[in-house]
Structures are given as structure tokens and as C-alpha cells.
Motif scaffolding. Structure first.
Motif, PDB file in Angstrom:
ATOM      1  N   GLY A 235       0.572  -1.218  -0.017  1.00 40.67           N
ATOM      2  CA  GLY A 235       0.086   0.003   0.222  1.00 40.67           C
ATOM      3  C   GLY A 235       0.712   1.237   0.109  1.00 40.67           C
ATOM      4  O   GLY A 235       0.361   2.502   0.041  1.00 40.67           O
ATOM      5  N   LEU A 236       2.249   1.302  -0.157  1.00 38.64           N
ATOM      6  CA  LEU A 236       2.794   2.303  -0.036  1.00 38.64           C
ATOM      7  C   LEU A 236       3.525   2.614  -1.594  1.00 38.64           C
ATOM      8  O   LEU A 236       3.736   1.676  -2.428  1.00 38.64           O
ATOM      9  CB  LEU A 236       4.058   2.071   1.078  1.00 38.64           C
ATOM     10  CG  LEU A 236       3.910   1.917   2.297  1.00 38.64           C
ATOM     11  CD1 LEU A 236       5.114   1.525   3.206  1.00 38.64           C
ATOM     12  CD2 LEU A 236       3.092   3.062   3.009  1.00 38.64           C
ATOM     13  N   ASP A 237       3.784   4.106  -1.651  1.00 41.23           N
ATOM     14  CA  ASP A 237       4.359   4.315  -2.952  1.00 41.23           C
ATOM     15  C   ASP A 237       5.700   3.720  -3.119  1.00 41.23           C
ATOM     16  O   ASP A 237       6.414   3.536  -2.078  1.00 41.23           O
ATOM     17  CB  ASP A 237       4.158   5.785  -3.359  1.00 41.23           C
ATOM     18  CG  ASP A 237       5.005   6.739  -2.499  1.00 41.23           C
ATOM     19  OD1 ASP A 237       6.173   6.393  -2.448  1.00 41.23           O
ATOM     20  OD2 ASP A 237       4.296   7.384  -1.794  1.00 41.23           O
ATOM     21  N   PRO A 238       6.521   3.806  -4.320  1.00 42.35           N
ATOM     22  CA  PRO A 238       7.729   3.360  -4.502  1.00 42.35           C
ATOM     23  C   PRO A 238       8.790   4.010  -3.730  1.00 42.35           C
ATOM     24  O   PRO A 238       9.721   3.405  -2.960  1.00 42.35           O
ATOM     25  CB  PRO A 238       8.094   3.338  -6.082  1.00 42.35           C
ATOM     26  CG  PRO A 238       6.753   3.084  -6.655  1.00 42.35           C
ATOM     27  CD  PRO A 238       5.730   3.966  -5.783  1.00 42.35           C
ATOM     28  N   VAL A 239       8.527   5.390  -3.545  1.00 43.50           N
ATOM     29  CA  VAL A 239       9.815   6.100  -2.727  1.00 43.50           C
ATOM     30  C   VAL A 239       9.481   5.533  -1.304  1.00 43.50           C
ATOM     31  O   VAL A 239      10.704   5.353  -0.663  1.00 43.50           O
ATOM     32  CB  VAL A 239       9.515   7.510  -3.087  1.00 43.50           C
ATOM     33  CG1 VAL A 239      10.182   8.350  -2.117  1.00 43.50           C
ATOM     34  CG2 VAL A 239       9.727   7.792  -4.622  1.00 43.50           C
ATOM     35  N   VAL A 240       8.444   5.479  -0.734  1.00 41.95           N
ATOM     36  CA  VAL A 240       8.276   5.510   0.689  1.00 41.95           C
ATOM     37  C   VAL A 240       8.614   3.838   0.768  1.00 41.95           C
ATOM     38  O   VAL A 240       9.302   3.678   1.826  1.00 41.95           O
ATOM     39  CB  VAL A 240       6.705   5.571   1.034  1.00 41.95           C
ATOM     40  CG1 VAL A 240       6.557   5.196   2.543  1.00 41.95           C
ATOM     41  CG2 VAL A 240       6.467   7.146   0.893  1.00 41.95           C
ATOM     42  N   SER A 241       8.368   3.157  -0.080  1.00 43.31           N
ATOM     43  CA  SER A 241       8.787   1.602  -0.032  1.00 43.31           C
ATOM     44  C   SER A 241      10.288   1.298   0.185  1.00 43.31           C
ATOM     45  O   SER A 241      10.466   0.688   1.178  1.00 43.31           O
ATOM     46  CB  SER A 241       8.128   0.853  -1.162  1.00 43.31           C
ATOM     47  OG  SER A 241       6.770   0.700  -1.255  1.00 43.31           O
ATOM     48  N   ASN A 242      10.981   2.239  -0.748  1.00 48.21           N
ATOM     49  CA  ASN A 242      12.433   2.343  -0.459  1.00 48.21           C
ATOM     50  C   ASN A 242      13.003   2.550   0.975  1.00 48.21           C
ATOM     51  O   ASN A 242      13.935   2.056   1.355  1.00 48.21           O
ATOM     52  CB  ASN A 242      13.168   3.042  -1.784  1.00 48.21           C
ATOM     53  CG  ASN A 242      12.985   2.417  -2.900  1.00 48.21           C
ATOM     54  OD1 ASN A 242      12.942   1.255  -3.104  1.00 48.21           O
ATOM     55  ND2 ASN A 242      13.023   3.202  -3.898  1.00 48.21           N
ATOM     56  N   VAL A 243      12.127   3.576   1.419  1.00 45.55           N
ATOM     57  CA  VAL A 243      12.720   3.987   2.933  1.00 45.55           C
ATOM     58  C   VAL A 243      12.444   3.070   3.823  1.00 45.55           C
ATOM     59  O   VAL A 243      13.310   2.765   4.744  1.00 45.55           O
ATOM     60  CB  VAL A 243      12.082   5.235   3.197  1.00 45.55           C
ATOM     61  CG1 VAL A 243      12.278   5.584   4.565  1.00 45.55           C
ATOM     62  CG2 VAL A 243      12.053   6.648   2.305  1.00 45.55           C
ATOM     63  N   ILE A 244      11.236   2.258   3.855  1.00 48.06           N
ATOM     64  CA  ILE A 244      10.683   1.278   4.688  1.00 48.06           C
ATOM     65  C   ILE A 244      12.036   0.173   4.538  1.00 48.06           C
ATOM     66  O   ILE A 244      12.548  -0.371   5.642  1.00 48.06           O
ATOM     67  CB  ILE A 244       9.364   0.790   4.521  1.00 48.06           C
ATOM     68  CG1 ILE A 244       8.195   1.873   4.749  1.00 48.06           C
ATOM     69  CG2 ILE A 244       9.052  -0.582   5.187  1.00 48.06           C
ATOM     70  CD1 ILE A 244       8.405   2.358   5.843  1.00 48.06           C
ATOM     71  N   VAL A 245      12.240  -0.301   3.283  1.00 47.08           N
ATOM     72  CA  VAL A 245      13.331  -1.355   3.054  1.00 47.08           C
ATOM     73  C   VAL A 245      14.558  -0.909   3.683  1.00 47.08           C
ATOM     74  O   VAL A 245      15.110  -1.702   4.605  1.00 47.08           O
ATOM     75  CB  VAL A 245      13.355  -1.916   1.584  1.00 47.08           C
ATOM     76  CG1 VAL A 245      14.413  -2.653   1.668  1.00 47.08           C
ATOM     77  CG2 VAL A 245      11.975  -2.246   1.099  1.00 47.08           C
ATOM     78  N   ASP A 246      14.963   0.249   3.666  1.00 45.71           N
ATOM     79  CA  ASP A 246      16.347   0.687   4.131  1.00 45.71           C
ATOM     80  C   ASP A 246      16.138   0.480   5.643  1.00 45.71           C
ATOM     81  O   ASP A 246      17.181   0.280   6.280  1.00 45.71           O
ATOM     82  CB  ASP A 246      16.566   2.194   3.836  1.00 45.71           C
ATOM     83  CG  ASP A 246      16.994   2.220   2.230  1.00 45.71           C
ATOM     84  OD1 ASP A 246      17.357   1.516   1.700  1.00 45.71           O
ATOM     85  OD2 ASP A 246      16.874   3.454   1.854  1.00 45.71           O
ATOM     86  N   TYR A 247      14.976   0.925   6.235  1.00 43.68           N
ATOM     87  CA  TYR A 247      15.026   0.885   7.786  1.00 43.68           C
ATOM     88  C   TYR A 247      14.938  -0.792   8.225  1.00 43.68           C
ATOM     89  O   TYR A 247      15.480  -1.034   9.153  1.00 43.68           O
ATOM     90  CB  TYR A 247      13.653   1.453   8.320  1.00 43.68           C
ATOM     91  CG  TYR A 247      13.955   2.973   8.488  1.00 43.68           C
ATOM     92  CD1 TYR A 247      14.741   3.487   9.458  1.00 43.68           C
ATOM     93  CD2 TYR A 247      13.255   3.978   7.727  1.00 43.68           C
ATOM     94  CE1 TYR A 247      15.136   4.758   9.746  1.00 43.68           C
ATOM     95  CE2 TYR A 247      13.721   5.157   8.034  1.00 43.68           C
ATOM     96  CZ  TYR A 247      14.667   5.615   8.891  1.00 43.68           C
ATOM     97  OH  TYR A 247      14.695   7.045   9.045  1.00 43.68           O
TER      98      TYR A 247
END
Length: 221
Positions: free
Chosen positions: A160-172
Motif C-alpha cells: 500500500g505504499l508508493d515506491p519512494v516510501v517503500s524504498n525508505v521502509i526497506v532501508d529501515y
């Protein structure tokens, strides 16, 4: 396999059905201490079911799961925060509702530290409906790690997250695995997320593990 060959979760001959549909079919898998493991597959292949069985939220029809720790943290799909609670109370929930007693000042410090770990500060008094989707997800991360777990389970954390936010989540996710030295088990169908993670990957298809290797090998196999 992780550099540390100590098995922390052992899944043996696990099967689970819902009605006539066999979701998991005789699945066996060893998961190692401190490793980052991704479980991928199409919808309905048993990814989230396997995670729920490992977490103890469901029971298998047959087979067994051996977990060499009782200290697990779970990040649910959709964050699953309590809307009526503040961010502070959401993150503190696992400690407040356990036998573990912690002085108020120590609890406050722990919540603050965990929120900082996921890049959030000065939001303790906000409620979930005042947060963006990515912030809600990171609050759920802070809640999952409040007890410094040995194993962190992530169920579709970028859903449910856009690609930019998804990348941030994966980084965390990668950051927390390193910072906490915890075994992280990530269920996802997000190929973009997979490409950013250097870990071990298993592919589920029709309830069975059909491929296993490093994430980078998936795109060249």
C-alpha cells in the motif's frame, strides 16, 4: 545461509490447509541467527501463513516449528496500530501488557530511542490518524522492536505504499537488522524491495519451496 550457522528457527514438514485449499505442503526450512531472510511468492502461496505459524498466531495441521527464543517482534501488514492510542502508547504496548515491569522514565527513554531508530522524533503525542502511511509503518517497526527481539517478522511491510516510501521502509528493515543484530524474516511480493536487499531468499509456489538462494541470484537465475 548466514555467516552465523546457528539455527534460531527450524520449520519441519509443515502443512496447513484452509478448507480444501492446502496453503503449505510439507515445508521444511532452517532460519539462522542474525540473518535477513526474504520469503516471496504469488498471492495465496502461503507466505503470510508461514509467518503466522512461526509467530504462534496460528497452528499447523502437521509438522513442527522449533524456535530457540521467546523474544519475537511482529510487524503486521497495514501497520495495525491502535487508533485510540497515542504513538507513545502504541510503541509501549508490548511492555505495558507483559510481565516485564519498567519504570516510567525508563519506558519513556526506550520508546524515544526506538522511534529515533526508525527516523521519527517528537511524535509521541500524535495519534495514528495524524500520520502518513510511511510514518505509521515505522511506528509499527518501533513497537515491534521495543523489547529488542531476537527475531523480527515482517508481513508485507511495503504493502500500500508508493515506491519512494517503500524504498525508505526497506532501508529501515536492513538498518534494524544490523543495529539490533536480529534475525529478520521478511514476507513480500515487492520485487523492487527484493532487489535492494542482500540476503537469503526462498520462493514459495503452490505451498512448497521451489527455489532458494541469494536475492541477487533471483534476477540472474
Amino acid at each position: 545461509m548466514s555467516n552465523n550457522s546457528e539455527v534460531i528457527v527450524s520449520v519441519k514438514n509443515l502443512s496447513k490447509s484452509f478448507g480444501e485449499h492446502k496453503v503449505l505442503d510439507d515445508v521444511s526450512l532452517d532460519i539462522y541467527k542474525n540473518e535477513l531472510l526474504l520469503i516471496i511468492g504469488f498471492s495465496g502461496t502461503g507466505k503470510s501463513t508461514l509467518l503466522k505459524l512461526i509467530s504462534g498466531l496460528d497452528e499447523p495441521d502437521s509438522g513442527e516449528i522449533e524456535i530457540k527464543t521467546s523474544n519475537l517482534g511482529m510487524v503486521f501488514q497495514g501497520a495495525a496500530l491502535f487508533d485510540s492510542m497515542s504513538v507513545f502508547d502504541n510503541v509501549a504496548f508490548p511492555i505495558v501488557n507483559s510481565d516485564k515491569k519498567m519504570p516510567p522514565e525508563e519506558l519513556k527513554k526506550s520508546v524515544h530511542e526506538k522511534l529515533n531508530l526508525v527516523g521519527l522524533s517528537d511524535i509521541e503525542n500524535l495519534r495514528p490518524d495524524e500520520l502518513s502511511g510511511g510514518m505509521k509503518k515505522r511506528v509499527s517497526f518501533a513497537r515491534a522492536i521495543i523489547n529488542n527481539p531476537d527475531v523480527i517478522l515482517y508481513d508485507e511491510p511495503t504493502s500500500g505504499l508508493d515506491p519512494v516510501v517503500s524504498n525508505v521502509i526497506v532501508d529501515y528493515i536492513v538498518k534494524l537488522q544490523k543495529e539490533l543484530n536480529a534475525c529478520s524474516i521478511l514476507v513480500t511480493h515487492d520485487l523492487n524491495s527484493i532487489s535492494k536487499v542482500d540476503g537469503r531468499l526462498v520462493l514459495l509456489y503452490n505451498g512448497k519451496i521451489v527455489w532458494e538462494g541469494k536475492t541477487k541470484e533471483l534476477f540472474t537465475s
